[in-house]
Design a protein around this motif. Structure first.
Motif, mmCIF file in Angstrom:
data_model
loop_
_atom_site.group_PDB
_atom_site.id
_atom_site.type_symbol
_atom_site.label_atom_id
_atom_site.label_comp_id
_atom_site.label_asym_id
_atom_site.label_seq_id
_atom_site.Cartn_x
_atom_site.Cartn_y
_atom_site.Cartn_z
ATOM 1 N N LEU A 267 1.743 8.603 -5.353
ATOM 2 C CA LEU A 267 0.585 9.359 -5.803
ATOM 3 C C LEU A 267 0.805 10.866 -5.660
ATOM 4 O O LEU A 267 0.269 11.650 -6.442
ATOM 5 N N ASP B 259 -11.486 4.892 -4.557
ATOM 6 C CA ASP B 259 -10.219 4.850 -3.833
ATOM 7 C C ASP B 259 -10.391 4.405 -2.387
ATOM 8 O O ASP B 259 -9.455 4.496 -1.590
ATOM 9 N N VAL C 167 -3.007 9.717 4.577
ATOM 10 C CA VAL C 167 -2.559 9.065 3.342
ATOM 11 C C VAL C 167 -3.072 9.856 2.153
ATOM 12 O O VAL C 167 -3.969 10.693 2.265
ATOM 13 N N ASN C 168 -2.488 9.595 1.008
ATOM 14 C CA ASN C 168 -2.888 10.271 -0.217
ATOM 15 C C ASN C 168 -4.142 9.608 -0.787
ATOM 16 O O ASN C 168 -4.131 8.409 -1.064
ATOM 17 N N ARG C 169 -5.204 10.399 -0.951
ATOM 18 C CA ARG C 169 -6.446 9.918 -1.542
ATOM 19 C C ARG C 169 -6.556 10.472 -2.955
ATOM 20 O O ARG C 169 -6.525 11.688 -3.167
ATOM 21 N N ASN D 73 1.203 4.331 -2.550
ATOM 22 C CA ASN D 73 0.607 5.564 -2.044
ATOM 23 C C ASN D 73 1.585 6.729 -2.056
ATOM 24 O O ASN D 73 1.192 7.869 -2.334
ATOM 25 N N GLN D 74 2.858 6.447 -1.782
ATOM 26 C CA GLN D 74 3.831 7.533 -1.737
ATOM 27 C C GLN D 74 4.042 8.171 -3.106
ATOM 28 O O GLN D 74 4.337 9.361 -3.224
ATOM 29 N N GLY E 13 -5.414 1.832 -3.332
ATOM 30 C CA GLY E 13 -5.698 1.641 -1.915
ATOM 31 C C GLY E 13 -7.140 1.287 -1.618
ATOM 32 O O GLY E 13 -7.563 1.314 -0.465
ATOM 33 N N SER F 238 -6.794 2.645 2.369
ATOM 34 C CA SER F 238 -6.905 4.103 2.271
ATOM 35 C C SER F 238 -7.718 4.695 3.418
ATOM 36 O O SER F 238 -7.621 5.898 3.694
ATOM 37 N N PHE G 240 0.829 -1.212 0.000
ATOM 38 C CA PHE G 240 0.000 0.000 0.000
ATOM 39 C C PHE G 240 0.859 1.256 0.000
ATOM 40 O O PHE G 240 0.652 2.164 -0.829
#
Length: 237
Positions: free
Chosen positions: A47, A140, A127-129, A44-45, A188, A121, A40
């Motif tokens: 994004l 997402d 976290v980045n959505r 995610n990083q 995510g 997510s 994940f």
């Protein structure tokens, strides 16, 4: 005789049950959680730092993109459909219906498993959505992501390709499964294990009994007899 498949069916069932228990029994899901978490955060990083990747993930998780996966499966099926005569095409239509019915039933059974959790997510703070970063309507997050419905449908499709079409069709179907399951993990909306454990364990157990015994053939043959249509076309002189 189908009874020769019993050892293989039992092996697949043991694998399916063992796969699920390896996730369900250990505290915090044992070795699976570090794998899930690493996958994940790996995606995610990126994004927030890769504009191209962000929009790729956003587009491939839009509901409209799901139609692309259906088109890919349909195109593969159509390749075999067009090579058949009227009887063969009728049978393939019935097989397709049974495949959809199988996916619905196994999906419902899968949600009876004693596991329920939010998507990654929604499980970690800050976290980045994708939907917030892009403004694009996209899937997402999920309040209950186990097992992965989308992934299960794709895996079942692959099983039917192997059972009723060919090994080549199965290989292409597996590629389709990977390509169209991955976006849900990258964004995510699903943990890796929602598909690799949840979807896979249900299919290993359920589809083995359904496809490696006469069960699916019996339903297909019954529908062939009962549904309207030209079952015995008149031969041309």
């Amino acid at each position: 005789m189908w009874r020769r498949n019993i050892p293989a069916i039992l092996i697949l069932n043991v694998l399916g049950v063992a796969l699920f228990l390896s996730y369900y029994l250990p505290a915090n899901h044992g070795f699976w959680f570090p794998i899930d978490k690493s996958i994940f955060f790996f995606f995610n990083q990126h994004l927030a730092t890769d504009h191209w990747f962000l929009h790729l993930v956003a587009v491939t998780n839009n509901r409209a993109f799901d139609s692309i996966s259906l088109l890919a499966m349909g195109a593969l099926y159509l390749c075999f459909f067009l090579k058949q005569d009227s009887l063969g095409r009728r049978r393939l239509v019935i097989i397709g219906f049974v495949m959809l019915l199988t996916a619905v039933v196994l999906n419902q059974l899968g949600h009876l498993l004693p596991v329920s959790h939010k998507s990654p997510s929604l499980s970690f703070p800050d976290v980045n959505r994708v939907s917030k970063l892009t403004g694009i309507p996209t899937k997402d997050a999920s309040s209950d992501s186990f097992p992965g419905d989308h992934g299960m449908m794709l895996i079942i499709f692959s099983c039917f390709m192997l059972r009723y079409l060919s090994k080549g069709a199965f290989a292409v179907a597996v590629l389709i499964t990977i390509i169209f399951s991955l976006p849900r993990v990258m964004i995510g909306a699903h943990w890796f294990t929602d598909i690799a454990v949840g979807s896979m364990s249900v299919v290993l157990v359920g589809a083995s009994w359904w496809l490696m015994t006469p069960a699916s053939d019996m339903l297909i043959n019954w529908l062939e007899r009962k549904l309207p249509g030209n079952k015995n076309p008149i031969q041309k002189a």
